[in-house]
Design a protein around this motif. Structure first.
Motif, PDB file in Angstrom:
ATOM      1  N   GLN A 123       0.822  -1.212   0.000  1.00  0.00           N
ATOM      2  CA  GLN A 123       0.000   0.000   0.000  1.00  0.00           C
ATOM      3  C   GLN A 123       0.857   1.264   0.000  1.00  0.00           C
ATOM      4  OE1 GLN A 123      -3.863  -0.564   2.490  1.00  0.00           O
ATOM      5  NE2 GLN A 123      -2.446  -2.123   3.252  1.00  0.00           N
ATOM      6  N   TYR A 143      -8.204   0.228   1.728  1.00  0.00           N
ATOM      7  CA  TYR A 143      -7.299  -0.128   2.817  1.00  0.00           C
ATOM      8  C   TYR A 143      -7.371  -1.638   3.003  1.00  0.00           C
ATOM      9  CZ  TYR A 143      -5.152  -0.520   7.400  1.00  0.00           C
ATOM     10  OH  TYR A 143      -4.326  -0.881   8.447  1.00  0.00           O
ATOM     11  N   TYR A 196      -1.783  -0.778  -7.397  1.00  0.00           N
ATOM     12  CA  TYR A 196      -0.370  -0.667  -7.057  1.00  0.00           C
ATOM     13  C   TYR A 196       0.561  -1.150  -8.163  1.00  0.00           C
ATOM     14  CZ  TYR A 196      -2.826  -0.303  -2.634  1.00  0.00           C
ATOM     15  OH  TYR A 196      -3.709   0.069  -1.654  1.00  0.00           O
TER      16      TYR A 196
END
Length: 391
Positions: free
Chosen positions: A302, A330, A363
């Motif tokens: 993250q 999250y 990501y």
């Protein structure tokens, strides 16, 4: 085989659709599939997964049909208004999923069945095959241009030298009178010509092969053919070729006539061995400079500090927690975090397999799977997940 068109269609399924995605090992040679064994096993697995009766019955009816040609396993993708079955020529572990499209399931199949180029070569032929999803497809064949009539054996040998005034045959050809004994210069000339033609043939094939594999982004090559010819061709491959030679083996009948089934049988051990070696090297790389333990891996991911995520072959057996607000993502592995620390949204428990598309999009990570003993080691020794840092 799962075609490229089918792959695109599966990847474009709406995220909120309710879809059955199932891998069924329906190989009739397996003892567990005899009689009603296959239908009973799959029915129970679908009931456990909560598959609706209408969808379940479509699959069971399809499994009951006799087939003239089929693979060893089948991928089912079934929705309210569509039904797809894709036969795969490999014994795959069974997976049953009903819910939002599990698009990473297809990627896990392709990861287990890598694409490899196979070149069958001798001095007469070069045949290029593509091993894709355990099926061998012939892409092209090239014939070595043989000597023309003016350069045939009998023409060249009949022109051998002779020694004037010496007894014996020569000059005009074999077993014909001449003024001197016959020499072997014609035989040497023919063999040299043959060797030169073979050299040009191998040079051309090697050059075209490197270019083709580079453009197709194929990284592994297997050579098959007579031992001497394979060795001679291998010597023409560039030292910095854009691919890795992972195996070579002999075949009967010559490259031009060999049965693809014989090639497939002989090359499969090379593919399996290469996958095992690659996974072993990956785990060693993680031990040296990687990140382990699930929470640390998720935290660094993250922070965009990982470029590669290493997971077990079946990500549906690994669970993590995700915030239900997709706008403020999250992720954590901790059970004691009921709300996201970012926006206080509720955390929900999901499988890693479901999560992969989001992680890749958010990501930009590359996902690598390890299988069998390596997957067990990843869970047992590395904490279930691992990653390699960008810097």
């Amino acid at each position: 085989m799962i075609t490229r068109t089918a792959l695109r269609r599966i990847q474009q399924l709406p995220d909120d659709a309710m879809v059955l995605m199932a891998v069924v090992n329906d190989n009739p040679r397996l003892p567990d599939n005899e009689g009603n064994g296959l239908q009973t096993r799959i029915r129970q697995a679908m009931q456990d997964e909560g598959v609706p009766p209408t969808v379940m019955n479509q699959v069971l009816e399809d499994l009951n049909q006799s087939r003239t040609s089929s693979g060893k396993s089948a991928l089912y993708v079934v929705g309210a208004d569509f039904f797809e079955r894709h036969d795969i020529q490999a014994d795959l572990p069974e997976r049953i999923h009903y819910g939002r499209p599990l698009k990473s399931l297809v990627e896990s199949i392709l990861d287990l069945l890598p694409t490899v180029a196979v070149l069958a070569v001798d001095r007469e032929w070069a045949r290029l095959f593509l091993l894709r999803q355990n099926e061998l497809l012939e892409l092209r064949r090239d014939e070595n241009v043989r000597l023309d009539d003016g350069d045939r054996w009998d023409t060249m040998v009949s022109g051998t030298r002779h020694v004037p005034g010496a007894p014996g045959s020569g000059g005009a050809g074999r077993n014909q009178p001449g003024s001197g004994p016959r020499s072997d210069s014609g035989t040497d000339l023919f063999e040299n010509r043959e060797a030169a033609i073979q050299q040009r043939f191998y040079n051309r094939i090697a050059s075209e092969l490197a270019d083709l594999m580079n453009r197709a982004d194929i990284k592994q090559l297997i050579l098959v053919g007579p031992v001497q010819r394979v060795s001679e061709f291998k010597a023409e491959l560039p030292e910095k070729a854009p691919f890795e030679l992972i195996g070579e083996t002999n075949v009967t009948g010559g490259a031009g006539w060999v049965n693809p089934a014989e090639i497939l049988e002989k090359i499969q051990p090379f593919v399996d061995e290469h996958r095992l070696k690659t996974e072993q090297a990956l785990l060693e790389q993680i031990q040296e400079r990687g990140v382990m333990e699930m929470e640390q891996v998720l935290e660094m991911m993250q922070q965009a500090r990982l470029y590669q995520l290493v997971i077990p072959e079946d990500g549906s057996q690994v669970h993590v927690y995700r915030s239900n607000n997709r706008e403020v993502p999250y992720f954590t592995s901790r059970k004691d975090v009921p709300h996201s620390p970012l926006d206080d949204s509720i955390m929900e428990r999901v499988t890693l397999e479901e999560l992969l598309p989001d992680l890749i999009d958010l990501y930009g990570i590359e996902v690598r799977r390890v299988h069998g003993d390596h997957a067990q080691r990843l869970v047992r020794e590395f904490g279930g997940l691992a990653g390699l840092p960008r810097y």
